[in-house]
Design a protein around this motif. Structure first.
Motif, short mmCIF file in Angstrom:
data_model
loop_
_atom_site.label_atom_id
_atom_site.label_comp_id
_atom_site.label_asym_id
_atom_site.label_seq_id
_atom_site.Cartn_x
_atom_site.Cartn_y
_atom_site.Cartn_z
N LYS A 10 0.83 -1.21 0.00
CA LYS A 10 0.00 0.00 0.00
C LYS A 10 0.87 1.26 0.00
CE LYS A 10 -3.82 2.05 2.58
NZ LYS A 10 -4.71 1.90 3.75
N ALA A 11 1.94 1.27 0.79
CA ALA A 11 2.82 2.44 0.86
C ALA A 11 3.53 2.66 -0.47
CB ALA A 11 3.84 2.27 1.98
N GLN A 13 2.62 1.67 -3.49
CA GLN A 13 1.63 2.12 -4.47
C GLN A 13 1.29 3.60 -4.28
OE1 GLN A 13 -1.37 -0.88 -3.74
NE2 GLN A 13 -0.66 -2.14 -5.46
N ARG A 14 1.20 4.03 -3.03
CA ARG A 14 0.92 5.45 -2.74
C ARG A 14 2.07 6.33 -3.23
NH1 ARG A 14 0.76 5.99 3.05
NH2 ARG A 14 2.91 6.59 2.84
N PHE A 15 3.32 5.91 -2.99
CA PHE A 15 4.47 6.69 -3.44
C PHE A 15 4.54 6.74 -4.97
CE2 PHE A 15 6.33 5.36 0.79
CZ PHE A 15 6.10 6.60 1.39
N ARG A 17 1.94 6.49 -7.08
CA ARG A 17 0.86 7.38 -7.53
C ARG A 17 1.22 8.85 -7.33
NH1 ARG A 17 -2.43 3.75 -4.81
NH2 ARG A 17 -2.66 5.22 -3.09
N GLY A 18 1.95 9.15 -6.26
CA GLY A 18 2.31 10.53 -5.96
C GLY A 18 3.53 11.04 -6.69
N SER A 19 4.20 10.18 -7.45
CA SER A 19 5.40 10.59 -8.16
C SER A 19 5.08 11.58 -9.28
CB SER A 19 6.11 9.37 -8.74
OG SER A 19 7.24 9.77 -9.49
N ASP A 81 4.10 2.55 10.81
CA ASP A 81 3.75 3.95 11.05
C ASP A 81 3.33 4.06 12.51
OD1 ASP A 81 3.13 6.62 10.77
OD2 ASP A 81 1.33 6.30 9.58
#
Length: 107
Positions: A10-11, A13-15, A17-19, A81
């Motif tokens: 999940k982390a 994939q989030r990074f 997407r945010g690139s 986290d």
């Protein structure tokens, strides 16, 4: 084989997407340094090198150079986290010792 926990997937994939730039995968690398002599590194990668090992874990493409792969084969990567620590945590069965922070090791 390299294992990613659901939290790590999940982390990542989030990074991705945010690139701000195109990403083909996550590069895992070992370099000299850290408390125990070797340290883990990760970065989002735009291109695959010709000699990279390419693995896919639950839709996340991992890129690993031939020198790094034997040192992280069978590693388990988690994302934590908490109030005191946020980041990736490596559990490496190949390590003969590792520092308490979990970001460096020796073989």
């Amino acid at each position: 084989m390299i294992n990613l926990t659901p939290a790590a997937i999940k982390a990542v994939q989030r990074f991705i997407r945010g690139s701000e730039t195109p990403v083909i995968g996550l590069r895992l690398v070992i370099s000299g340094g850290g408390c125990s002599g070797l340290q883990y590194g990760m970065k989002l990668e735009a291109e695959k090198a010709d000699d990279d090992w390419e693995l896919e874990v639950e839709g996340v493409k991992l890129l690993v150079d031939p020198m790094t792969f034997p040192m992280i084969d069978n590693v388990n990567i988690d994302f934590v986290d908490t109030l005191t620590h946020t980041g990736f945590k490596f559990d490496n069965p190949n390590a003969s010792s590792q520092c308490s922070c979990g970001s460096s090791f020796s073989v």
